[in-house]
Design an enzyme around this catalytic site. Structure first.
Site, short mmCIF file in Angstrom:
data_model
loop_
_atom_site.label_atom_id
_atom_site.label_comp_id
_atom_site.label_asym_id
_atom_site.label_seq_id
_atom_site.Cartn_x
_atom_site.Cartn_y
_atom_site.Cartn_z
N MET A 98 0.80 -1.22 0.00
CA MET A 98 0.00 0.00 0.00
C MET A 98 0.84 1.27 0.00
SD MET A 98 -2.90 -1.21 -0.32
CE MET A 98 -3.50 -2.89 -0.22
N CYS A 99 2.15 1.15 -0.19
CA CYS A 99 3.00 2.34 -0.26
C CYS A 99 2.89 2.98 -1.64
CB CYS A 99 4.46 1.97 -0.01
SG CYS A 99 4.89 1.89 1.71
N HIS A 100 2.88 4.30 -1.64
CA HIS A 100 2.88 5.04 -2.89
C HIS A 100 4.31 5.13 -3.42
CE1 HIS A 100 -0.81 6.41 -0.90
NE2 HIS A 100 -1.27 6.64 -2.12
N MET B 45 8.27 4.73 5.75
CA MET B 45 8.39 3.33 5.33
C MET B 45 9.66 3.14 4.49
SD MET B 45 5.98 2.12 7.01
CE MET B 45 6.36 0.45 6.58
N GLU B 46 10.00 4.13 3.70
CA GLU B 46 11.23 4.07 2.91
C GLU B 46 12.46 4.04 3.83
OE1 GLU B 46 8.05 5.19 0.18
OE2 GLU B 46 8.53 5.83 2.20
N ASP C 234 24.30 -10.71 5.47
CA ASP C 234 24.68 -11.56 4.35
C ASP C 234 26.18 -11.53 4.10
OD1 ASP C 234 24.14 -13.21 1.95
OD2 ASP C 234 24.83 -11.41 0.90
#
Length: 163
Positions: free
Chosen positions: A80-82, A116-117, A131
């Site tokens: 749902m992120c733009h 969110m980014e 990793d």
């Protein structure tokens, strides 16, 4: 403690279906979000990171690229992120005795925030570190008993309305 109202959730319809929030009527606004998190590592692994002694290459340089790429692709991994115009990404690593701390600051000018980014940058950046060092972190059974990503969160979120 959150002060939001559960009745005001915007990512669902009245029927409970998922939906993207309509931000079309919102003004473009300068926004900034900073997130951070920690990756706990063995002291010997920390020493190898500091001394550029990890066989896969420069751990922090690779993690920085991964974090920035993750910021730019957040809209592809979080449903749902733009898709927003990223105007700047700053990554800061703090290599401590028992952990690597990553802070990611994201800036945009747009109709919705960029927290969110910033979070996506932190989690991916720390995953890249893991990793890169996993051979050094595994125990005799191939497990990671002391390796953990913790304390991931949004530190600040700013919105600067145009004058």
């Amino acid at each position: 403690m959150p002060d939001g109202d559960d009745d005001a959730l915007t990512h669902t319809t009245a029927d409970g279906d998922a939906q993207m929030v309509d931000v079309g009527s919102k003004p473009d606004t300068a926004r900034r979000a900073v997130a951070s998190g920690d990756l706990h590592l063995a002291e010997s692994t920390i020493d190898a990171v500091r001394d550029d002694g990890i066989g896969k290459g420069n751990v922090l340089a690779t993690a920085r690229v991964g974090a920035i790429q993750a910021v730019k692709h957040t809209w592809e991994t979080i449903p749902m992120c733009h898709q927003i115009p990223i105007t700047n990404v700053d990554t800061t690593f703090d290599v401590r005795d028992d952990r690597v701390v990553l802070e990611v600051a994201v800036e945009t000018t747009g109709k919705t925030g960029c927290e969110m980014e910033a979070l996506e940058g932190v989690t991916t950046g720390l995953n890249v570190v893991w990793d890169m060092v996993k051979a050094a972190e595994k125990d005799a059974d191939g497990q990671y008993p002391g390796t953990a990503i913790e304390n991931v969160g949004v530190d600040t979120k700013e919105k600067h309305h145009p004058e």
